[in-house]
Design a protein around this motif. Structure first.
Motif, PDB file in Angstrom:
ATOM      1  N   HIS A 158      54.335  18.225  -1.551  1.00 42.06           N
ATOM      2  CA  HIS A 158      53.551  17.146  -0.964  1.00 42.06           C
ATOM      3  C   HIS A 158      52.317  16.916  -1.830  1.00 42.06           C
ATOM      4  N   LYS A 159      51.941  15.658  -1.981  1.00 37.17           N
ATOM      5  CA  LYS A 159      50.865  15.309  -2.907  1.00 37.17           C
ATOM      6  C   LYS A 159      49.895  14.337  -2.251  1.00 37.17           C
ATOM      7  N   CYS A 160      48.617  14.529  -2.526  1.00 41.60           N
ATOM      8  CA  CYS A 160      47.588  13.593  -2.080  1.00 41.60           C
ATOM      9  C   CYS A 160      47.448  12.510  -3.144  1.00 41.60           C
ATOM     10  N   THR A 161      47.779  11.289  -2.798  1.00 47.10           N
ATOM     11  CA  THR A 161      47.755  10.180  -3.755  1.00 47.10           C
ATOM     12  C   THR A 161      46.469   9.370  -3.691  1.00 47.10           C
ATOM     13  N   ASN A 162      45.486   9.833  -2.943  1.00 48.41           N
ATOM     14  CA  ASN A 162      44.224   9.108  -2.819  1.00 48.41           C
ATOM     15  C   ASN A 162      43.403   9.258  -4.102  1.00 48.41           C
ATOM     16  N   THR A 163      43.140   8.153  -4.782  1.00 44.27           N
ATOM     17  CA  THR A 163      42.367   8.202  -6.027  1.00 44.27           C
ATOM     18  C   THR A 163      40.874   8.378  -5.790  1.00 44.27           C
ATOM     19  N   LYS A 164      40.432   8.282  -4.536  1.00 41.48           N
ATOM     20  CA  LYS A 164      39.022   8.504  -4.218  1.00 41.48           C
ATOM     21  C   LYS A 164      38.767   9.906  -3.669  1.00 41.48           C
ATOM     22  N   CYS A 165      39.787  10.753  -3.699  1.00 42.52           N
ATOM     23  CA  CYS A 165      39.658  12.128  -3.193  1.00 42.52           C
ATOM     24  C   CYS A 165      38.675  12.895  -4.071  1.00 42.52           C
ATOM     25  N   SER A 166      37.816  13.698  -3.463  1.00 40.30           N
ATOM     26  CA  SER A 166      36.820  14.472  -4.209  1.00 40.30           C
ATOM     27  C   SER A 166      37.486  15.498  -5.119  1.00 40.30           C
ATOM     28  N   TYR A 167      38.604  16.051  -4.674  1.00 37.44           N
ATOM     29  CA  TYR A 167      39.338  17.017  -5.508  1.00 37.44           C
ATOM     30  C   TYR A 167      39.867  16.338  -6.765  1.00 37.44           C
ATOM     31  N   TYR A 168      40.420  15.146  -6.615  1.00 41.91           N
ATOM     32  CA  TYR A 168      40.935  14.401  -7.767  1.00 41.91           C
ATOM     33  C   TYR A 168      39.809  13.984  -8.702  1.00 41.91           C
ATOM     34  N   ARG A 169      38.704  13.537  -8.125  1.00 43.78           N
ATOM     35  CA  ARG A 169      37.567  13.116  -8.943  1.00 43.78           C
ATOM     36  C   ARG A 169      36.985  14.282  -9.740  1.00 43.78           C
ATOM     37  N   GLN A 170      36.916  15.445  -9.124  1.00 41.63           N
ATOM     38  CA  GLN A 170      36.364  16.608  -9.812  1.00 41.63           C
ATOM     39  C   GLN A 170      37.260  17.047 -10.970  1.00 41.63           C
ATOM     40  N   ASN A 171      38.565  17.083 -10.750  1.00 41.87           N
ATOM     41  CA  ASN A 171      39.485  17.446 -11.830  1.00 41.87           C
ATOM     42  C   ASN A 171      39.515  16.388 -12.926  1.00 41.87           C
ATOM     43  N   LEU A 172      39.347  15.124 -12.527  1.00 37.12           N
ATOM     44  CA  LEU A 172      39.335  14.059 -13.521  1.00 37.12           C
ATOM     45  C   LEU A 172      38.115  14.156 -14.431  1.00 37.12           C
ATOM     46  N   SER A 173      36.988  14.602 -13.891  1.00 34.25           N
ATOM     47  CA  SER A 173      35.772  14.730 -14.702  1.00 34.25           C
ATOM     48  C   SER A 173      35.842  15.891 -15.689  1.00 34.25           C
ATOM     49  N   LYS A 174      36.757  16.862 -15.452  1.00 35.16           N
ATOM     50  CA  LYS A 174      36.880  18.013 -16.343  1.00 35.16           C
ATOM     51  C   LYS A 174      37.752  17.723 -17.565  1.00 35.16           C
ATOM     52  N   LEU A 175      38.460  16.605 -17.555  1.00 35.36           N
ATOM     53  CA  LEU A 175      39.340  16.311 -18.667  1.00 35.36           C
ATOM     54  C   LEU A 175      38.535  16.040 -19.943  1.00 35.36           C
ATOM     55  N   PRO A 176      39.085  16.415 -21.077  1.00 40.54           N
ATOM     56  CA  PRO A 176      38.403  16.083 -22.338  1.00 40.54           C
ATOM     57  C   PRO A 176      38.255  14.573 -22.501  1.00 40.54           C
ATOM     58  N   LYS A 177      37.229  14.177 -23.193  1.00 41.83           N
ATOM     59  CA  LYS A 177      36.941  12.752 -23.339  1.00 41.83           C
ATOM     60  C   LYS A 177      37.962  12.043 -24.225  1.00 41.83           C
ATOM     61  N   ASP A 178      38.630  12.788 -25.061  1.00 49.01           N
ATOM     62  CA  ASP A 178      39.582  12.156 -25.962  1.00 49.01           C
ATOM     63  C   ASP A 178      40.989  12.048 -25.377  1.00 49.01           C
ATOM     64  N   VAL A 179      41.157  12.373 -24.093  1.00 46.89           N
ATOM     65  CA  VAL A 179      42.477  12.271 -23.462  1.00 46.89           C
ATOM     66  C   VAL A 179      42.797  10.814 -23.184  1.00 46.89           C
ATOM     67  N   LYS A 180      43.965  10.390 -23.592  1.00 44.32           N
ATOM     68  CA  LYS A 180      44.389   9.019 -23.367  1.00 44.32           C
ATOM     69  C   LYS A 180      44.819   8.830 -21.915  1.00 44.32           C
ATOM     70  N   PRO A 181      44.670   7.643 -21.359  1.00 44.26           N
ATOM     71  CA  PRO A 181      45.127   7.402 -19.975  1.00 44.26           C
ATOM     72  C   PRO A 181      46.609   7.684 -19.774  1.00 44.26           C
ATOM     73  N   LYS A 188      47.235  18.665 -13.996  1.00 43.19           N
ATOM     74  CA  LYS A 188      47.305  18.659 -12.533  1.00 43.19           C
ATOM     75  C   LYS A 188      45.961  18.174 -11.997  1.00 43.19           C
ATOM     76  N   LEU A 189      45.955  16.980 -11.442  1.00 30.88           N
ATOM     77  CA  LEU A 189      44.718  16.366 -10.974  1.00 30.88           C
ATOM     78  C   LEU A 189      44.679  16.229  -9.457  1.00 30.88           C
ATOM     79  N   HIS A 190      45.775  15.878  -8.838  1.00 27.41           N
ATOM     80  CA  HIS A 190      45.813  15.662  -7.389  1.00 27.41           C
ATOM     81  C   HIS A 190      46.051  16.980  -6.647  1.00 27.41           C
TER      82      HIS A 190
END
Length: 479
Positions: A158-181, A188-190
């Motif tokens: 089961h996966k949380c697909t909410n893009t405004k989730c704080s867990y997703y936002r926190q993991n997204l901020s840890k990604l390297p800046k040179d990562v392509k979309p 693993k972000l969600h």
């Protein structure tokens, strides 16, 4: 005399003062909680982590007539029905799934897209509303309903697909800046939850073996069977080498197939005794997995041992490295405790994610609440590895000991043969093998083995104890 007592009391107070100052120094300058491993907090290691349990939402229904009466009593106003336009009506069959309000109290909340809004209870719903389900799983961070994504062999993801989730936002901020979309899917972000579809805690760990026989020997006797087990297990000879040694040393002609049958039957009978013995384990356990070959295909052996007393408490053989065999090995080990130690238990393992996931299921299903300490890497680069490296090395040495006896077999011919081969070796390791740790005596002393003069006799006694255990299990099940 009084002066000596006074001096000792003053000196004791001085020592207590020094201890308090040292504790204050430690609390200020030495962190009590250190990261286990800096690299483990990298987004690349996020996929190996196990998320916490989700929130379970059980919807509660209400009666719209009671709500209408409540609004009338509290506000002195009635909730009037909605006047729908004739070109955009709501069918009479549509009612609110929460309060049961009829179509006169319902809006089309987003036009023709299928969402409705109840004027009485303010519930938004459509055809897949949560009130039509017995319960729903929600993300513990944002409360969004989890969506089932994938079905695996033993669990559903089961996966949380909410893009405004704080867990997703926190993991997204840890990604390297040179990562392509387009490469974000590699991380693993969600939030993810694994719902197990098989209850590993209702499986019978002590099922009576089908290979158990009566040992009515037609050509040989029990002593020859003990000789076969001694050469095959104690001296690490293959079945063909065992048959050759019996012929060359004792003049007994036994085929290697008969040696294998003896080993299989003995393992099937001794296994219940080995698995149900009271080992009186300590509170420090070490776990690891190693690989074997069954018909040339890689299989895995899960081992959980007492790091202090060195006894093997739990073991499983599996064709996959999934979490199911890990749970069964934990069950086998934890059932050796008369009273589960809880947080006092120190469970040491490597960085594989199956161990924290299995511990989560143990807490959820059986109430076994304990922490898994994961020793990552081969060098002591952090405080956790420095403290618990010796515990991990204990089970690593055990794996090497097992592999030295396994290599002569060139792999196993079947999964049952692999399981009973490992169980036969565990019985030898726990009850017959001399250990330097215990002054070259077996780890677990048995009174029945004290009068045995040689190793074949000890194997016969172990078989007798296994038969007694099977008989007790049969009588217990009949009652």
């Amino acid at each position: 005399m009084n002066s000596i007592i006074t001096y000792l009391m003053l000196y004791n107070q001085y020592l207590l003062k020094q201890i308090s100052q040292l504790l204050l120094l430690i609390a200020k300058h030495i962190p009590l909680k250190q990261w286990a491993f800096d690299d483990s907090h990298s987004p690349e290691y996020q996929k190996f982590k196990v998320d916490k349990l989700p929130k379970i939402f059980i919807p509660e229904t209400v009666d719209y007539q009671l709500l209408l009466a409540y609004y009338q009593h509290k506000y002195g106003k009635t909730v009037k029905p909605i006047k729908h336009k004739s070109d955009n009506p709501i069918y009479e069959t549509i009612v609110c799934p929460r309060c049961g309000a009829p179509h006169q109290y319902l809006y089309k909340n987003n036009g023709s897209k299928g969402q409705y809004l109840c004027k009485v209870c303010n519930e938004r719903f459509n055809e897949t509303n949560i009130f039509n389900r017995p319960l729903s799983l929600r993300c513990p961070y944002c409360g969004h309903i989890l969506v089932p994504k994938k079905d695996r062999k033993h669990f559903r993801i089961h996966k949380c697909t909410n893009t405004k989730c704080s867990y997703y936002r926190q993991n997204l901020s840890k990604l390297p800046k040179d990562v392509k979309p387009s490469d974000k899917h590699k991380y693993k972000l969600h939030y993810i939850y694994r719902e197990f579809t098989i209850d590993f805690f209702k499986m019978d760990l002590h099922a009576l073996p089908k290979q158990a026989v009566s040992f009515n020997f037609k050509k040989f006797n029990a002593h020859i069977m003990g000789l076969c087990l001694t050469y095959h297990v104690n001296l690490k000879l293959s079945t063909r080498q065992t048959a050759h040694a019996l012929e060359e040393v004792h003049g007994i002609k036994v085929s290697h197939t008969m040696v294998a049958n003896y080993a299989m039957s003995a393992a099937a009978v001794i296994k219940p005794f080995t698995d149900t013995f009271d080992y009186k384990p300590a509170n420090i356990l070490s776990a690891d997995e190693t690989y074997i070959k069954v018909k040339g295909i890689k299989h895995y052996v899960w081992i959980i041992m007492d790091a202090c007393k060195k006894s093997i408490l739990g073991y499983q053989v599996s064709d996959t490295r999934a979490v199911g065999p890990c749970i069964l090995a934990m069950r086998m080990a934890f059932e050796k405790f008369k009273t589960f130690p809880g947080k006092a238990l120190k469970f040491i393992a490597d960085g594989y994610s199956a161990y924290p996931l299995a511990s989560q299921q143990c807490k959820l299903e059986k109430g076994w609440d304990f922490d898994v300490t994961q020793v990552i890497g081969l060098t002591n680069d952090d405080a956790v590895s420095t403290e618990f490296r010796w515990v991990k090395q204990v089970v690593e040495r055990l794996n090497r000991t097992f592999k030295s006896s396994y290599r002569v077999t060139c792999g196993y011919g079947s999964e049952d043969g692999a399981l009973y081969g490992v169980s036969l070796w565990v019985a030898y390791y726990n009850f017959l093998r001399p250990h330097p740790y215990n002054y070259w005596k077996p780890l677990n002393a048995l009174d029945a083995l004290k009068d045995a003069e040689n190793m074949p006799a000890k194997w016969q006694i172990l078989i007798y104890l296994g038969q007694k255990t099977i008989l007790n299990m049969q009588q217990t099940r009949v009652v």
